[in-house]
Design a protein around this motif. Structure first.
Motif, PDB file in Angstrom:
ATOM      1  N   GLY A 394      -3.830  -5.311 -12.866  1.00  0.00           N
ATOM      2  CA  GLY A 394      -5.079  -4.534 -13.368  1.00  0.00           C
ATOM      3  C   GLY A 394      -5.867  -4.191 -12.465  1.00  0.00           C
ATOM      4  O   GLY A 394      -6.915  -3.558 -12.783  1.00  0.00           O
ATOM      5  N   LEU A 395      -5.508  -4.446 -11.151  1.00  0.00           N
ATOM      6  CA  LEU A 395      -6.597  -4.137  -9.924  1.00  0.00           C
ATOM      7  C   LEU A 395      -6.375  -2.772  -9.504  1.00  0.00           C
ATOM      8  O   LEU A 395      -5.471  -2.487  -9.109  1.00  0.00           O
ATOM      9  CB  LEU A 395      -6.605  -5.160  -9.085  1.00  0.00           C
ATOM     10  CG  LEU A 395      -7.729  -5.365  -7.983  1.00  0.00           C
ATOM     11  CD1 LEU A 395      -8.831  -5.701  -8.451  1.00  0.00           C
ATOM     12  CD2 LEU A 395      -7.237  -5.943  -6.796  1.00  0.00           C
ATOM     13  N   TYR A 396      -7.580  -1.998  -9.347  1.00  0.00           N
ATOM     14  CA  TYR A 396      -7.281  -0.687  -8.940  1.00  0.00           C
ATOM     15  C   TYR A 396      -7.512  -0.780  -7.220  1.00  0.00           C
ATOM     16  O   TYR A 396      -8.032  -1.765  -6.621  1.00  0.00           O
ATOM     17  CB  TYR A 396      -8.591   0.111  -9.045  1.00  0.00           C
ATOM     18  CG  TYR A 396      -8.792   0.201 -10.876  1.00  0.00           C
ATOM     19  CD1 TYR A 396      -7.918  -0.094 -11.792  1.00  0.00           C
ATOM     20  CD2 TYR A 396      -9.930   1.253 -11.237  1.00  0.00           C
ATOM     21  CE1 TYR A 396      -7.949   0.074 -12.958  1.00  0.00           C
ATOM     22  CE2 TYR A 396     -10.198   1.169 -12.499  1.00  0.00           C
ATOM     23  CZ  TYR A 396      -9.132   0.845 -13.346  1.00  0.00           C
ATOM     24  OH  TYR A 396      -9.356   1.386 -14.632  1.00  0.00           O
ATOM     25  N   TYR A 397      -6.563   0.143  -6.674  1.00  0.00           N
ATOM     26  CA  TYR A 397      -6.532   0.101  -5.182  1.00  0.00           C
ATOM     27  C   TYR A 397      -6.344   1.445  -4.839  1.00  0.00           C
ATOM     28  O   TYR A 397      -5.620   2.304  -5.683  1.00  0.00           O
ATOM     29  CB  TYR A 397      -5.581  -1.000  -4.639  1.00  0.00           C
ATOM     30  CG  TYR A 397      -4.182  -0.519  -4.967  1.00  0.00           C
ATOM     31  CD1 TYR A 397      -3.220  -0.067  -4.018  1.00  0.00           C
ATOM     32  CD2 TYR A 397      -3.723  -1.090  -6.189  1.00  0.00           C
ATOM     33  CE1 TYR A 397      -1.962   0.296  -4.322  1.00  0.00           C
ATOM     34  CE2 TYR A 397      -2.153  -0.753  -6.459  1.00  0.00           C
ATOM     35  CZ  TYR A 397      -1.367  -0.223  -5.543  1.00  0.00           C
ATOM     36  OH  TYR A 397      -0.036   0.319  -5.930  1.00  0.00           O
ATOM     37  N   LYS A 398      -6.573   1.835  -3.532  1.00  0.00           N
ATOM     38  CA  LYS A 398      -5.997   3.271  -2.951  1.00  0.00           C
ATOM     39  C   LYS A 398      -5.054   2.719  -1.736  1.00  0.00           C
ATOM     40  O   LYS A 398      -5.196   1.981  -1.092  1.00  0.00           O
ATOM     41  CB  LYS A 398      -7.339   3.800  -2.460  1.00  0.00           C
ATOM     42  CG  LYS A 398      -8.138   4.156  -3.677  1.00  0.00           C
ATOM     43  CD  LYS A 398      -9.480   5.222  -3.000  1.00  0.00           C
ATOM     44  CE  LYS A 398     -10.435   5.449  -4.320  1.00  0.00           C
ATOM     45  NZ  LYS A 398     -11.466   6.614  -3.884  1.00  0.00           N
ATOM     46  N   THR A 399      -4.179   3.774  -1.357  1.00  0.00           N
ATOM     47  CA  THR A 399      -3.446   4.018  -0.136  1.00  0.00           C
ATOM     48  C   THR A 399      -4.300   4.643   0.733  1.00  0.00           C
ATOM     49  O   THR A 399      -5.038   5.459   0.247  1.00  0.00           O
ATOM     50  CB  THR A 399      -2.236   4.640  -0.595  1.00  0.00           C
ATOM     51  OG1 THR A 399      -2.423   6.010  -0.767  1.00  0.00           O
ATOM     52  CG2 THR A 399      -1.258   4.192  -1.462  1.00  0.00           C
ATOM     53  N   GLU A 400      -3.891   4.616   1.972  1.00  0.00           N
ATOM     54  CA  GLU A 400      -4.736   5.250   3.022  1.00  0.00           C
ATOM     55  C   GLU A 400      -4.539   6.716   2.914  1.00  0.00           C
ATOM     56  O   GLU A 400      -5.502   7.334   3.147  1.00  0.00           O
ATOM     57  CB  GLU A 400      -4.035   4.533   4.496  1.00  0.00           C
ATOM     58  CG  GLU A 400      -4.632   5.489   5.697  1.00  0.00           C
ATOM     59  CD  GLU A 400      -6.308   4.868   5.711  1.00  0.00           C
ATOM     60  OE1 GLU A 400      -6.901   5.625   6.028  1.00  0.00           O
ATOM     61  OE2 GLU A 400      -6.378   3.818   5.270  1.00  0.00           O
ATOM     62  N   GLU A 401      -3.298   7.333   2.375  1.00  0.00           N
ATOM     63  CA  GLU A 401      -3.280   8.437   2.186  1.00  0.00           C
ATOM     64  C   GLU A 401      -4.308   9.127   1.298  1.00  0.00           C
ATOM     65  O   GLU A 401      -4.818  10.134   1.292  1.00  0.00           O
ATOM     66  CB  GLU A 401      -1.800   9.151   1.736  1.00  0.00           C
ATOM     67  CG  GLU A 401      -0.841   8.997   2.681  1.00  0.00           C
ATOM     68  CD  GLU A 401      -0.530   7.239   3.124  1.00  0.00           C
ATOM     69  OE1 GLU A 401       0.253   7.138   4.307  1.00  0.00           O
ATOM     70  OE2 GLU A 401      -0.779   6.648   2.191  1.00  0.00           O
ATOM     71  N   MET A 402      -4.479   8.192   0.022  1.00  0.00           N
ATOM     72  CA  MET A 402      -5.414   8.496  -0.660  1.00  0.00           C
ATOM     73  C   MET A 402      -6.710   8.946  -0.271  1.00  0.00           C
ATOM     74  O   MET A 402      -7.703   9.566  -0.684  1.00  0.00           O
ATOM     75  CB  MET A 402      -5.483   7.416  -2.223  1.00  0.00           C
ATOM     76  CG  MET A 402      -4.337   7.710  -2.748  1.00  0.00           C
ATOM     77  SD  MET A 402      -4.162   6.446  -3.972  1.00  0.00           S
ATOM     78  CE  MET A 402      -2.806   6.798  -5.241  1.00  0.00           C
ATOM     79  N   ARG A 403      -7.333   7.629   0.516  1.00  0.00           N
ATOM     80  CA  ARG A 403      -8.618   7.651   1.160  1.00  0.00           C
ATOM     81  C   ARG A 403      -8.850   8.773   2.164  1.00  0.00           C
ATOM     82  O   ARG A 403      -9.843   9.496   2.143  1.00  0.00           O
ATOM     83  CB  ARG A 403      -8.753   6.214   2.122  1.00  0.00           C
ATOM     84  CG  ARG A 403      -8.615   5.153   1.191  1.00  0.00           C
ATOM     85  CD  ARG A 403      -8.974   3.740   2.062  1.00  0.00           C
ATOM     86  NE  ARG A 403      -8.584   2.712   1.256  1.00  0.00           N
ATOM     87  CZ  ARG A 403      -7.392   1.710   1.479  1.00  0.00           C
ATOM     88  NH1 ARG A 403      -6.730   2.205   2.518  1.00  0.00           N
ATOM     89  NH2 ARG A 403      -7.008   0.971   0.820  1.00  0.00           N
TER      90      ARG A 403
END
Length: 556
Positions: A394-403
């Motif tokens: 349930g932990l939110y995270y981003k990929t480098e592409e998203m950033r």
């Protein structure tokens, strides 16, 4: 309203007429043909960036809430001038945060009292405790605005130092071998040494060792450092001695003299940017965005969200052009309080509903919905699968592409909608796992840092910007005193003195920094400053400090 403000307001009528037309004046909130979505209007007395009319996240929020808001920002005027123009015209948007002009709006009868509504909106009601709501009451006993910022839900998550500091680029620290830098003298010595050895960037562009933002209300970047240098938190207008509960004027302390004398010396050495006292905010941000500026004093929120995205898009993060804060005081042995734990309730301003709004219940329902977890996530995380992912726990995270995508100006205009001047939380999500905002998610914060910043933090045994400074306990019940001084008017001797003190500082401090004879310039400044009757201001601040401590005792 002050006479000069009224004149400026009338002169600014033409400037603001287009904005008012866009805000809709007294028109009833429109409903679109597709789905009956209510359309509200808002004006915020700060510069900002408008998003596209077909912004994707705004549309998603509208689908959930049944409403959307056209936001308009300050352009070409001060907050007081813009607000004065509205008052003169008698028409307002549905929502407003007038900044320094909130008292004008209140005294003009332009705001809706919220007391009878708050209990009907659970998310709004939850936003503050009864004690905190009481602090927002005005002289007539009513609540007219909701302070949007500094509110922590659940556990505090501190990663980014969102406040003021002496900032420096990581390339400077890396070049010097990541030295311990804790005093003002050490800070400027480091910048001088780096500039001498590295006068240009990799492409030959000349560095700017140190710049200062002085435009309008943002001249805190020049004038308020002495309170921090002496180890006090940001009360903004005075120092408060926590032991004796007495106010102190930070403008006249020995540290103030040392600080401005140092700026004077650095100016004549060519370290201080000669454009400091004439540049606009936009010019300042553009300058920082080139990566040329080695260091400055500023609030993180005042520069970082724009500048960091620009640096990332240009590849300048790989050259060490990101900024980190340093725990600077006037001399060694002083515990700094650049960063304090806890939230901050600035009662002097906030988001209000105006008397031009013909659907007050709908407007408040919109605020209430924006504070729901589903919509709050859309505002500050974005769309799942596009702006962030969710792992099996349930932990939110981003990929480098998203950033990278999220830092693109065009993408933000078409996709991101934070409703940034509406009420919001930091801290922990209602799910008990994630941060309310991506920037405070520990794993996301760290993963999103450039390699140069990661190397810098590691060199100092830090994991976050906050670790670079250390965290002090929340100040006392009086804090922050600027929430009182921000709303002073010339109707009292202290308010008159406060206005004059500000005018004198604006006029004389640049002269002090540039003067060939610092001592003579400082004496001239102090003579003009004492002519403002600062004691009248200090007396009113002391009375307010005493009142706040008495009120706090009632809740113990």
């Amino acid at each position: 309203m002050k006479k000069k403000q009224l004149v400026a307001a009338l002169l600014g009528m033409t400037v603001l007429s287009t904005m008012l037309a866009g805000c809709g004046g007294k028109e009833k909130p429109k409903e679109t043909e597709e789905g009956g979505v209510k359309e509200f209007t808002a004006f915020f007395a700060v510069p900002g960036t408008e998003i596209n009319d077909d912004n994707e996240v705004q549309q998603k929020i509208a689908e959930i809430t049944g409403a959307k808001c056209k936001e308009t920002w300050l352009t070409g005027q001060t907050a007081e001038e813009a607000v004065g123009t509205m008052i003169a015209g008698g028409e307002y948007p549905d929502f407003i945060d007038g900044g320094d002009g909130m008292v004008q709006l209140y005294e003009a009868g332009a705001l809706v009292a919220l007391d009878d509504y708050i209990d009907d909106y659970p998310n709004i009601k939850e936003f503050y405790t009864e004690e905190e709501w009481d602090k927002l009451r005005q002289d007539d006993g009513h609540i007219y605005w909701i302070q949007q910022f500094g509110n922590i839900y659940g556990e505090e998550k501190a990663t980014t130092h969102n406040d003021e500091a002496f900032w420096i680029q990581t390339r400077v620290l890396e070049w010097a071998g990541y030295p311990e830098v804790t005093t003002m003298d050490e800070y400027f010595e480091l910048i001088e040494s780096y500039q001498e050895a590295n006068p240009t960037m990799e492409d030959g562009t000349e560095n700017i060792p140190y710049t200062i933002l002085c435009e309008d209300w943002r001249y805190f970047c020049l004038e308020n450092a002495p309170q921090f240098l002496d180890g006090y938190p940001n009360d903004g207008s005075v120092i408060v001695d926590p032991d004796e509960l007495k106010v102190i004027d930070y403008n006249t302390t020995p540290t103030a003299v040392k600080y401005f004398k140092k700026l004077n010396e650095e100016y004549h050495k060519g370290i201080v940017d000669p454009e400091s006292f004439t540049q606009t905010y936009d010019e300042y941000i553009a300058k920082l965005s080139t990566g040329r500026v080695l260091g400055m004093i500023d609030q993180w929120w005042n520069f970082a969200y724009t500048v960091n995205d620009s640096l990332k898009q240009q590849g300048l993060t790989d050259q060490g052009c990101n900024y980190v804060p340093l725990p600077i005081t006037i001399e060694k042995g002083i515990k700094n309080q650049w960063h304090n734990s806890g939230g901050v309730l600035n009662v002097s301003s906030g988001l209000a509903v105006t008397t031009s709004c013909e659907d007050v219940e709908g407007a408040l329902q919109f605020i209430d919905d924006l504070l729901s977890q589903e919509v709050h996530d859309l505002r500050f995380w974005g769309v799942e699968g596009e702006d962030y992912n969710v792992d099996e726990e349930g932990l939110y995270y981003k990929t480098e592409e998203m950033r990278t995508q999220g830092s693109d100006t065009a993408y933000k205009a078409s996709h991101t909608c934070t409703y940034s001047y509406f009420p919001q939380y930091s801290g922990t999500s209602r799910d008990g796992i994630n941060a309310m905002k991506a920037e405070f998610q520990p794993t996301e914060f760290y993963d999103g840092l450039s390699d140069k910043v990661k190397e810098c933090l590691a060199a100092y045994g830090a994991e976050t910007y906050v670790d670079m400074l250390g965290t002090s306990e929340a100040p006392g019940a009086w804090y922050p005193m600027y929430s009182f001084s921000n709303n002073l008017t010339t109707s009292t001797p202290g308010g008159m003195a406060w206005t004059k003190m500000g005018e004198i500082k604006h006029e004389y401090l640049p002269k002090v920094v540039m003067a060939k004879d610092f001592d003579a310039a400082w004496d001239e400044y102090m003579t003009a400053y004492e002519g403002c009757d600062p004691q009248a201001f200090l007396d009113e601040m002391q009375a307010e400090l005493d009142r706040r401590m008495e009120e706090a005792a009632k809740f113990e």
